[in-house]
Design a protein around this motif. Sequence first.
Motif, mmCIF file in Angstrom:
data_model
loop_
_atom_site.group_PDB
_atom_site.id
_atom_site.type_symbol
_atom_site.label_atom_id
_atom_site.label_comp_id
_atom_site.label_asym_id
_atom_site.label_seq_id
_atom_site.Cartn_x
_atom_site.Cartn_y
_atom_site.Cartn_z
ATOM 1 N N GLY A 11 2.377 2.988 -11.907
ATOM 2 C CA GLY A 11 1.850 3.461 -10.628
ATOM 3 C C GLY A 11 0.819 4.550 -10.833
ATOM 4 N N PHE A 12 1.084 5.444 -11.765
ATOM 5 C CA PHE A 12 0.134 6.513 -12.061
ATOM 6 C C PHE A 12 -1.157 5.945 -12.649
ATOM 7 N N ILE A 13 -1.034 5.012 -13.588
ATOM 8 C CA ILE A 13 -2.213 4.420 -14.222
ATOM 9 C C ILE A 13 -3.070 3.675 -13.184
ATOM 10 N N TYR A 14 -2.428 2.821 -12.384
ATOM 11 C CA TYR A 14 -3.178 2.088 -11.361
ATOM 12 C C TYR A 14 -3.769 3.033 -10.322
ATOM 13 N N GLY A 15 -3.068 4.087 -9.993
ATOM 14 C CA GLY A 15 -3.597 5.070 -9.049
ATOM 15 C C GLY A 15 -4.842 5.760 -9.570
ATOM 16 N N GLU A 16 -4.851 6.052 -10.863
ATOM 17 C CA GLU A 16 -6.038 6.667 -11.463
ATOM 18 C C GLU A 16 -7.240 5.736 -11.375
ATOM 19 N N VAL A 17 -7.035 4.479 -11.719
ATOM 20 C CA VAL A 17 -8.140 3.513 -11.693
ATOM 21 C C VAL A 17 -8.638 3.301 -10.276
ATOM 22 N N ILE A 18 -7.717 3.049 -9.355
ATOM 23 C CA ILE A 18 -8.111 2.806 -7.969
ATOM 24 C C ILE A 18 -8.750 4.057 -7.358
ATOM 25 N N GLY A 19 -8.197 5.223 -7.653
ATOM 26 C CA GLY A 19 -8.770 6.467 -7.143
ATOM 27 C C GLY A 19 -10.173 6.726 -7.668
ATOM 28 N N TYR A 20 -10.394 6.417 -8.947
ATOM 29 C CA TYR A 20 -11.731 6.612 -9.525
ATOM 30 C C TYR A 20 -12.750 5.682 -8.880
ATOM 31 N N VAL A 21 -12.368 4.423 -8.732
ATOM 32 C CA VAL A 21 -13.285 3.444 -8.139
ATOM 33 C C VAL A 21 -13.584 3.804 -6.686
ATOM 34 N N LEU A 22 -12.559 4.140 -5.926
ATOM 35 C CA LEU A 22 -12.780 4.481 -4.518
ATOM 36 C C LEU A 22 -13.604 5.761 -4.361
ATOM 37 N N SER A 23 -13.388 6.738 -5.233
ATOM 38 C CA SER A 23 -14.188 7.961 -5.127
ATOM 39 C C SER A 23 -15.641 7.703 -5.514
ATOM 40 N N ALA A 24 -15.864 6.813 -6.469
ATOM 41 C CA ALA A 24 -17.238 6.477 -6.840
ATOM 42 C C ALA A 24 -17.935 5.711 -5.716
ATOM 43 N N LEU A 25 -17.205 4.827 -5.047
ATOM 44 C CA LEU A 25 -17.806 4.056 -3.960
ATOM 45 C C LEU A 25 -18.075 4.902 -2.720
ATOM 46 N N SER A 26 -17.208 5.873 -2.476
ATOM 47 C CA SER A 26 -17.385 6.682 -1.266
ATOM 48 C C SER A 26 -18.223 7.939 -1.509
ATOM 49 N N GLY A 27 -18.444 8.291 -2.759
ATOM 50 C CA GLY A 27 -19.231 9.479 -3.071
ATOM 51 C C GLY A 27 -18.456 10.774 -2.982
ATOM 52 N N SER A 28 -17.145 10.696 -2.870
ATOM 53 C CA SER A 28 -16.318 11.898 -2.789
ATOM 54 C C SER A 28 -15.875 12.312 -4.199
ATOM 55 N N PRO A 29 -15.482 13.564 -4.363
ATOM 56 C CA PRO A 29 -15.039 14.002 -5.691
ATOM 57 C C PRO A 29 -13.718 13.347 -6.088
#
Length: 65
Positions: A11-29
């Motif tokens: 869950g932590f690993i997938y959260g990191e990947v999904i969080g990174y992708v979503l932050s890159a797409l939305s432009g948020s830190p």
Amino acid sequence: MAKQLTILFWGFIYGEVIGYVLSALSGSPFEPLQSGLIAMVGGFIAVNCLLAFVKSPKKATKTDK
């Protein structure tokens, strides 16, 4: 116990990947700890709730007929 730790780890690993992708797409830190912990807790709750509803059927005995 090992099953629960595996759920938390992945869950932590997938959260990191999904969080990174979503932050890159939305432009948020990107906040790694927050995205990992949210996914850990969400996955832990989801899997344990599903296990409460999905159980293997009982085997029929001769007295059940």
